[in-house]
Structure formats: structure tokens, C-alpha cells
Design a protein around this motif. Sequence first.
Motif, mmCIF file in Angstrom:
data_model
loop_
_atom_site.group_PDB
_atom_site.id
_atom_site.type_symbol
_atom_site.label_atom_id
_atom_site.label_comp_id
_atom_site.label_asym_id
_atom_site.label_seq_id
_atom_site.Cartn_x
_atom_site.Cartn_y
_atom_site.Cartn_z
ATOM 1 N N UNK A 155 0.017 -45.311 40.011
ATOM 2 C CA UNK A 155 -1.235 -45.193 39.259
ATOM 3 C C UNK A 155 -1.487 -46.520 38.536
ATOM 4 N N UNK A 156 -2.652 -47.080 38.737
ATOM 5 C CA UNK A 156 -2.998 -48.355 38.101
ATOM 6 C C UNK A 156 -3.744 -48.069 36.794
ATOM 7 N N UNK A 157 -3.101 -48.459 35.697
ATOM 8 C CA UNK A 157 -3.652 -48.213 34.364
ATOM 9 C C UNK A 157 -4.034 -49.553 33.759
ATOM 10 N N UNK A 158 -5.306 -49.752 33.394
ATOM 11 C CA UNK A 158 -5.709 -51.030 32.794
ATOM 12 C C UNK A 158 -4.929 -51.319 31.511
ATOM 13 N N UNK A 159 -4.628 -52.577 31.299
ATOM 14 C CA UNK A 159 -3.991 -52.984 30.045
ATOM 15 C C UNK A 159 -4.861 -52.560 28.865
ATOM 16 N N UNK A 160 -6.160 -52.506 29.088
ATOM 17 C CA UNK A 160 -7.098 -52.092 28.034
ATOM 18 C C UNK A 160 -6.884 -50.640 27.614
ATOM 19 N N UNK A 161 -6.112 -49.885 28.390
ATOM 20 C CA UNK A 161 -5.843 -48.485 28.065
ATOM 21 C C UNK A 161 -4.439 -48.283 27.500
ATOM 22 N N UNK A 162 -3.823 -49.358 27.091
ATOM 23 C CA UNK A 162 -2.524 -49.270 26.418
ATOM 24 C C UNK A 162 -2.754 -49.021 24.930
ATOM 25 N N UNK A 163 -1.899 -48.216 24.322
ATOM 26 C CA UNK A 163 -1.981 -47.962 22.884
ATOM 27 C C UNK A 163 -1.069 -48.939 22.148
ATOM 28 N N UNK A 164 -1.662 -49.797 21.337
ATOM 29 C CA UNK A 164 -0.887 -50.781 20.604
ATOM 30 C C UNK A 164 -0.309 -51.835 21.528
ATOM 31 N N UNK A 165 0.781 -52.435 21.088
ATOM 32 C CA UNK A 165 1.428 -53.475 21.881
ATOM 33 C C UNK A 165 2.475 -52.880 22.811
ATOM 34 N N UNK A 166 2.798 -53.633 23.843
ATOM 35 C CA UNK A 166 3.869 -53.199 24.724
ATOM 36 C C UNK A 166 5.162 -53.089 23.919
ATOM 37 N N UNK A 167 5.860 -51.973 24.118
ATOM 38 C CA UNK A 167 7.109 -51.751 23.396
ATOM 39 C C UNK A 167 6.967 -50.975 22.104
ATOM 40 N N UNK A 168 5.741 -50.635 21.721
ATOM 41 C CA UNK A 168 5.510 -49.898 20.473
ATOM 42 C C UNK A 168 5.702 -48.393 20.620
ATOM 43 N N UNK A 169 5.859 -47.910 21.851
ATOM 44 C CA UNK A 169 5.789 -46.480 22.109
ATOM 45 C C UNK A 169 6.763 -45.626 21.328
ATOM 46 N N UNK A 170 8.019 -46.046 21.269
ATOM 47 C CA UNK A 170 9.010 -45.225 20.573
ATOM 48 C C UNK A 170 8.659 -45.070 19.100
ATOM 49 N N UNK A 171 8.299 -46.166 18.451
ATOM 50 C CA UNK A 171 7.938 -46.095 17.036
ATOM 51 C C UNK A 171 6.690 -45.251 16.821
ATOM 52 N N UNK A 172 5.715 -45.337 17.737
ATOM 53 C CA UNK A 172 4.503 -44.525 17.628
ATOM 54 C C UNK A 172 4.832 -43.045 17.748
ATOM 55 N N UNK A 173 5.710 -42.699 18.678
ATOM 56 C CA UNK A 173 6.102 -41.310 18.857
ATOM 57 C C UNK A 173 6.839 -40.787 17.634
ATOM 58 N N UNK A 174 7.791 -41.557 17.145
ATOM 59 C CA UNK A 174 8.577 -41.139 15.986
ATOM 60 C C UNK A 174 7.691 -40.964 14.757
ATOM 61 N N UNK A 175 6.693 -41.825 14.605
ATOM 62 C CA UNK A 175 5.796 -41.742 13.444
ATOM 63 C C UNK A 175 4.936 -40.486 13.478
ATOM 64 N N UNK A 176 4.531 -40.054 14.660
ATOM 65 C CA UNK A 176 3.606 -38.923 14.752
ATOM 66 C C UNK A 176 4.286 -37.575 14.938
ATOM 67 N N UNK A 177 5.568 -37.564 15.313
ATOM 68 C CA UNK A 177 6.248 -36.288 15.540
ATOM 69 C C UNK A 177 6.339 -35.407 14.291
ATOM 70 N N UNK A 178 6.513 -35.950 13.074
ATOM 71 C CA UNK A 178 6.558 -35.064 11.905
ATOM 72 C C UNK A 178 5.300 -34.203 11.751
ATOM 73 N N UNK A 179 4.131 -34.758 12.018
ATOM 74 C CA UNK A 179 2.913 -33.955 11.905
ATOM 75 C C UNK A 179 2.894 -32.852 12.954
ATOM 76 N N UNK A 180 3.318 -33.168 14.171
ATOM 77 C CA UNK A 180 3.390 -32.139 15.214
ATOM 78 C C UNK A 180 4.315 -31.009 14.782
ATOM 79 N N UNK A 181 5.450 -31.364 14.211
ATOM 80 C CA UNK A 181 6.418 -30.345 13.799
ATOM 81 C C UNK A 181 5.913 -29.539 12.611
ATOM 82 N N UNK A 182 5.182 -30.170 11.712
ATOM 83 C CA UNK A 182 4.586 -29.436 10.599
ATOM 84 C C UNK A 182 3.542 -28.456 11.113
#
Length: 381
Positions: A219-246
Motif C-alpha cells: 500500500x502506497x501511503x503519501x508522506x503527507x499522510x504521516x502523523x508527526x515525524x517519522x519515529x514518533x509513533x510509540x510516543x504518540x500511542x503512549x500519550x493517548x492510551x490513558x484517555x482510551x483506558x479512561x
Amino acid sequence: MSTAGDAEEIALFRETVRHFIDTEVAPHDQEWERAHIVDRSLFRAAGAAGLLVPNAPERFGGGGAPDWRFNAVLDDEFGRSGYAGEAIGLALVNDVVSPYLLECTTEEQRERWLPGLITGETIGAIAMTEPGTGSDLAGIATRATLEGDHYVLNGSKTFISNGQNADLVIVAARTSPDRHRGLTLLVVDANAEGFSRGRNLDKLGLLSQDTSELHFADVRVPVADRLGDEGDGFLQLVRNLPQERLSLAVMAVAAGEAILAHTLEYVTERKAFGTPIGSFQSSRFTLAELATEISVARVFVDDCVARHLRGELTAVTAAKAKWWTTELQVRVAHRCLQLFGGYGYMREYPISRFYVDARIQTIFGGTTEIMKEIIGRDLGV
């Protein structure tokens, strides 16, 4: 924590949610349960009622109310209603998907994605779990390789809520071997070539929720459809998981309160040996124990919501709320069903559905064991 005006506005929102459940969910629920998927009209109706992403800025069509209590009210009322499959579909958009599209995006990305999410024309999902990787985010193997101005995405995901209906899927993919800094979040359009949906999984409960396998083959995903910078994913997930759990904790407590209310009504009417079964000491003690535990849980969850509003909800506190309340929900459903006797095993009684729908709560959003691991590590053990 709130002004009188705030309280009035939230009370009116609660009435809107209740009316929505009565008119847009209840009449169709059994049909959606049989189909194992809700109709897309549910999301459009929720959008029209102002129930989707209420904290989004008005310029995108949102309510412009950056107050998570509106989300909590929706979670609370749906948890109480017993329509858990529909609840998860809407909460996923509000509490899980939308934070990434509000906080990890550029203005151009928000202009493209938020309006459709808010109206319900666009349905969102997030794809983290893989066939060989559950709660261990760092073990994600789906790979995205940068080629020019596109990423080439390959891999599979499973147990994805809204998987059949989703138009946009936030995909956690590995962009480098680094265990934590190697994860990146990409937003995949469901119409992209190489994207396919597997089967709509046949579950024990949450029958109206479309939970699916998703596959990505070059699947070809444009760079324009990336969230934040490359490599930010783990920190983004960890930051948002508390709200999901709440969010899950709010629904768990509300479900527990509803289960107890249904049970109290039943045991005061149902008789054995000429006496209401609720009057037996064993029944009274069971109900007294559950009522106390639910009250304690409600106070804790309300405090967690207050902390979240102040930006003070930690991953550890969210983990405590998530595991305790969801295990309580399962326990309440189990012990209350027993009081219904054989009738509790019949699908026509709400308790049976509360019972089967409760079981997943201790698994998704991070298992009870993972929650305890988070808490234990924080204790230094």
C-alpha cells in the motif's frame, strides 16, 4: 471544576445522548446485532446530533468545546444503555481516533480529515494489534518503507474495531529496527490499492461491532499522510492510551450501575418459596457488596476524569482505573446473573447481554495483566 453554566450545558448534552440512544440506536440494535455490524447511518446520525468529536474546533464543524466531560457523558450513557457494540464504535472515534487527528496533525491534514469525521460521513479506526503482537506495542512488525514521497506499507492487523466500516485507518508501522523510535503512524485511505479487509470476526459479544482483520500489501501511503515525524509513533500511542483506558473505565462503571439496577428490579419482583429473592440474606449481602464496590469505583473514576481535565491523568492512574473497573464490571455481571437464575441465561433479559459484552473489557485497550505490569513497574518492583 465547573460553572453553573457548564453544568447546565453538560446536562443538556446528556439529554441529547439519551434521546439519541432511544431514537437512533434502540430501534435498530437487534438488526445490527444479527448483521454483526452497525449501519453507517449510525455515524451520520451521531454527527447530525453533535455527538462526534465535540471537542473539535468550530472551523472544522465541531462543537468547539475542549472539555472531555462531553466525551465522558456519551461513554457513561452508552455504557448504561447496554448497547455496547454501538458504544465502542462511537467511542473509538471520539476517544481513540480523534485525539491523533487533532493533536498529531498539521492544519492541512485537519482540514482534510476532521470535517468528515465530525459529520459521520468518514468513519475512523486505529490498527495496532497484530496476529502475533497484542499489548506489546514495541513488538509491532507491520513495516513501512520510504520510497520517495510515499511509504510502502506491508503487514496485517487484527481485532480492529470499526474494521469493516472504516474509511480512514491510523496504522502503527515499523519504519526502523529501533524498538521504540522505529514506530510511525500513517493514515491509510480504505480505497488505497493493496488495502483489503479480512473477515468480520465472529465474537462472543459486542455482536453489532464490526471487528476485523486488515491487510496491507504494498500500500502506497503519501508522506503527507504521516502523523508527526517519522519515529514518533510509540510516543504518540503512549500519550493517548490513558484517555482510551479512561473511556473504557467510564463505560465499565456505568454498565455496573445499570446491571445492579436491573438486578434490584428483578429480585424485588421474583419470588421463591413465597418470598422475593432479594430478601434472602445471601442475596442482600451480594447486592450490598456490589453496590459498595460500584460506589467506590464511581468516585475513583470521577476523580480520574477531573485529573484528565486538568492534564494530570498519568498512564499509571489510567491503568489502575482501567483494570479495576473492568474486572469489577465482569464480577458484577457474573454475580448478578446468578440472581436471575435460569432467566439470566436467556437473551431476552438484558443481564445476559451485559454478561457477554463485559468480558472483552478486561482484554482490549490493554489486558488486566498489562495494566498491573504498568503499575508494578511504577512501584519499582
